[in-house]
Design a protein around this motif. Structure first.
Motif, short mmCIF file in Angstrom:
data_model
loop_
_atom_site.label_atom_id
_atom_site.label_comp_id
_atom_site.label_asym_id
_atom_site.label_seq_id
_atom_site.Cartn_x
_atom_site.Cartn_y
_atom_site.Cartn_z
N ALA A 250 0.83 -1.21 0.00
CA ALA A 250 0.00 0.00 0.00
C ALA A 250 0.86 1.25 0.00
CB ALA A 250 -0.92 0.00 1.21
N LYS A 251 0.25 2.33 -0.46
CA LYS A 251 0.90 3.64 -0.49
C LYS A 251 -0.05 4.63 0.17
CE LYS A 251 1.13 5.59 -4.53
NZ LYS A 251 1.42 5.66 -5.96
N ILE A 252 0.47 5.39 1.13
CA ILE A 252 -0.36 6.37 1.85
C ILE A 252 0.21 7.76 1.61
CG2 ILE A 252 -0.94 7.22 4.18
CD1 ILE A 252 -2.50 4.83 3.68
N GLU A 253 -0.64 8.74 1.32
CA GLU A 253 -0.15 10.12 1.22
C GLU A 253 -0.37 10.80 2.56
OE1 GLU A 253 -1.77 12.13 -2.27
OE2 GLU A 253 -1.86 10.11 -3.14
N MET A 254 0.76 11.21 3.15
CA MET A 254 0.74 11.83 4.46
C MET A 254 -0.23 13.02 4.52
SD MET A 254 4.31 12.71 6.24
CE MET A 254 4.41 13.82 7.62
N GLY A 255 -0.19 13.83 3.49
CA GLY A 255 -1.02 15.04 3.46
C GLY A 255 -2.50 14.75 3.34
N ALA A 256 -2.84 13.50 2.99
CA ALA A 256 -4.26 13.17 2.81
C ALA A 256 -4.89 12.61 4.08
CB ALA A 256 -4.41 12.15 1.68
N ILE A 257 -4.04 12.35 5.08
CA ILE A 257 -4.58 11.79 6.35
C ILE A 257 -5.36 12.90 7.06
CG2 ILE A 257 -4.03 10.72 8.56
CD1 ILE A 257 -1.44 9.64 7.30
N PRO A 258 -6.65 12.67 7.32
CA PRO A 258 -7.49 13.73 7.90
C PRO A 258 -7.19 13.93 9.38
CG PRO A 258 -8.75 11.70 7.67
CD PRO A 258 -7.41 11.43 7.06
N LEU A 259 -6.95 15.19 9.76
CA LEU A 259 -6.63 15.53 11.15
C LEU A 259 -7.68 16.49 11.70
CD1 LEU A 259 -2.81 16.32 10.82
CD2 LEU A 259 -3.88 14.13 11.41
N SER A 260 -7.93 16.40 12.99
CA SER A 260 -8.80 17.38 13.64
C SER A 260 -8.04 18.70 13.76
CB SER A 260 -9.21 16.88 15.03
OG SER A 260 -8.08 16.84 15.88
N ILE A 261 -8.76 19.77 14.00
CA ILE A 261 -8.11 21.09 14.16
C ILE A 261 -7.15 21.04 15.34
CG2 ILE A 261 -8.54 23.52 14.75
CD1 ILE A 261 -11.25 23.16 13.22
N CYS A 262 -7.60 20.40 16.43
CA CYS A 262 -6.78 20.32 17.63
C CYS A 262 -5.48 19.55 17.36
CB CYS A 262 -7.61 19.62 18.72
SG CYS A 262 -6.85 19.68 20.32
N SER A 322 4.25 2.23 2.08
CA SER A 322 5.04 3.46 1.99
C SER A 322 4.16 4.64 2.40
CB SER A 322 5.51 3.71 0.56
OG SER A 322 6.15 2.56 0.07
N ILE A 323 4.71 5.52 3.24
CA ILE A 323 4.02 6.77 3.54
C ILE A 323 4.79 7.88 2.83
CG2 ILE A 323 3.29 8.36 5.35
CD1 ILE A 323 2.96 6.07 7.23
N LEU A 324 4.11 8.64 1.97
CA LEU A 324 4.78 9.65 1.15
C LEU A 324 4.46 11.06 1.65
CD1 LEU A 324 3.89 8.18 -2.38
CD2 LEU A 324 5.89 7.67 -0.94
N ASP A 325 5.48 11.94 1.68
CA ASP A 325 5.23 13.32 2.08
C ASP A 325 4.76 14.13 0.86
OD1 ASP A 325 7.40 13.97 0.53
OD2 ASP A 325 8.76 14.31 2.22
N GLN A 326 4.61 15.45 1.03
CA GLN A 326 4.02 16.27 -0.03
C GLN A 326 4.86 16.30 -1.31
OE1 GLN A 326 5.06 18.92 3.07
NE2 GLN A 326 4.81 20.66 1.69
N PHE A 327 6.13 15.93 -1.19
CA PHE A 327 7.00 15.90 -2.38
C PHE A 327 7.12 14.50 -2.98
CE2 PHE A 327 8.62 19.01 0.75
CZ PHE A 327 8.28 20.17 0.08
#
Lengths: 341, 341
Positions: A250-262, A322-327
């Motif tokens: 699997a491949k995960i995009e770090m920037g796509a992981i949904p985070l709460s405001i807190c 793999s977890i990928l950053d914005q680049f």
């Protein structure tokens, strides 16, 4: 059954456990079973529970131990709710509809009755909320920590159980809700103490102590998702369970992981908390895979339930995650989720 | 799920638990589930198990705690067997046919792998003997004693579950096998120590550690017995459960209570051991009631199964239980069976 001096001969202090096992069942647990004829008012050796025609029964069993899964001073009603909810979350991950549950309680001698009163009140609340009831169980004394176990019984149309083993190369990977809040709360407990966490980050504590089992989503996903799991060990570890069972990567995009405001605010101040997002568990959000064709269907599910569902990556051939950053660079993963041993 | 430092970071000694939860499942528990497709090889959030058409599912849940229900140095394979058997005994008391089970294990850190190897070997033996298999469960670390819980799943033709609440005035009261052996073993542990008990009274120790669930008898009794329970709390206490549920009283003839030769010899030397016969539990024999018309039928069941079934008394109107000696005098009852709290 016993191989030590029966505890009823032990002198009890005021407000401690004065009732025997049967009195305890009568006072705190029979009221939780009254609406379920299969429980026979908890007075038989066995409970019965029949599923609807064309359905099959599904089972989940989860245990919580004081000092490991909850703190001694967590409110008893919230401990009860969490215990029930983590089990309902397992049913949700399989696409099941909850029907009833069995409860095993191991309690130390001289246990405060007030705790049991709050514990059963918490169960009563959630029984109403989730339309389930107690059908049976066991209470026993222990010389150790409070140990609580629930076996949840659900039902699902035959052949519709969502398995972990069904993810296919090319499938999208989705998560419900926000990820990392519960694990960040636990990390805050360690770093700034529990009292300060509760005071300054109540929303994170609530996410840790009172997870929301995604039952509605699970039921909608049965027939649509190719694989599903609830995030209890951590995003990375639980995705790994799907990958291992399905023999895929699997491949995960770090920037796509949904985070709460807190969570976003905390991570902005201290990047170390990112590890809690992919490495920590306890969120009990659903992590699932589906064919690309189903994107509109899944968007519609989110709309029906008024929850967020985010595409965080895709299934690929091979092994590992793999977890990928914005680049597009691979982020090194230091935490692999909670392991008990 | 965790609120303490993950235990996998703790240094482990040789021969202690080196595997993580998933390795542990893979090594010790997956082999117990291979023959059961509903277990999905223990890799899903939920297990499934469908009952035969026209049948309904029944459930029992029983917990055993180290130091309360078993001794730390009892052999792990026998602890495993006892855990499974006390649950199968509950199914038997309801007339059910066992199908599968879920297992929850709470184990201390640094736990010896050899213990788990023996524990799972014990389960494997009894799975074959009783034709059941593991379908799911949970393993967790604990900072307390070994705590083990099983939820057993059985099936029974719809409407045939034997309840505790069905005893009628005038019914005969029967027990299977011999009564008191297990409780006498426990009393001997206290009085002469465990080593001497094992050496001089191995048959009594076996009855305590390795009860025989009366599954065949339970299945035959469904439709014949008016009420049934397995003797886990004690003859007196368990008969009292039937009486309270059925709103009746009972009369027991002391001389009719079946004893093993070993128990008879011990009681002849020390009358105090009589209390273990009606006050102690752990025999897991069936105690049941049936209409007088059924005596030949029940005699036939005993013959089919090649076990002894003894009529020990009768159900009467009113409340309470009288135990009568050979002259018809009421024997005072000091012990009322094991109570946990």
């Amino acid at each position: 059954m016993s191989c030590v001096t029966p505890s009823w001969s032990v002198a009890m202090k005021k407000n401690q456990l004065r009732v025997n096992e049967f009195g305890l069942i009568e006072r705190f647990f029979r009221p939780l079973a009254v609406n379920n004829p299969g429980s026979a008012s908890l007075q038989d050796d066995c409970a019965t529970l029949s599923v609807k025609k064309g359905y099959q029964a599904i089972y989940s069993m989860d245990t919580m131990v004081e000092g490991i899964h909850f703190f001694k001073d967590d409110p008893a009603d919230l401990i009860a709710k969490k215990l029930l909810r983590v089990n309902l979350s397992d049913l949700a991950a399989s696409g099941g509809h909850p029907r009833g549950y069995l409860l095993a309680l191991c309690l130390p001698h001289g246990f405060p009755l007030k705790w049991l009163e709050n514990f059963s009140a918490g169960l009563q609340d959630d029984q109403t909320k989730f339309n389930v009831s107690l059908v049976g169980g066991d209470t026993t004394s222990s010389n150790g920590p409070i140990t609580l176990s629930i076996t949840a019984i659900g039902e699902i149309p035959k052949g519709r159980v969502i398995r972990r083993a069904g993810a296919m190369v090319g499938d999208d990977i989705f998560v419900s809700g926000c990820i990392g809040d519960a694990a960040i709360a636990l990390k805050l407990f360690e770093e700034i103490g529990r009292a300060k966490t509760l005071k300054h980050y109540p929303s994170l504590y609530n996410r840790y102590i009172l997870p929301e089992p995604r039952i509605g989503l699970g039921k909608l996903l049965a027939g649509t998702a190719t694989a599903c799991i609830d995030i209890s060990d951590g995003l990375y570890a639980d995705l790994n369970h799907i990958c291992l069972a399905s023999k895929v990567g699997a491949k995960i995009e770090m920037g796509a992981i949904p985070l709460s405001i807190c969570a976003t605010n905390i991570i902005e101040k201290n990047k170390d908390y990112w590890e809690s997002v992919y490495g920590g568990g306890d969120d009990y959000e659903l992590l699932f895979t589906a064919n690309k064709d189903q994107r509109n269907v899944i968007e519609n599910f989110a709309s029906i339930l008024n929850i967020s569902i985010s595409k965080v990556g895709c299934i690929q051939s091979g092994k590992g995650i793999s977890i990928l950053d914005q680049f597009g660079h691979v982020v090194p993963v230091r935490s692999f989720g909670w392991q008990h041993f």
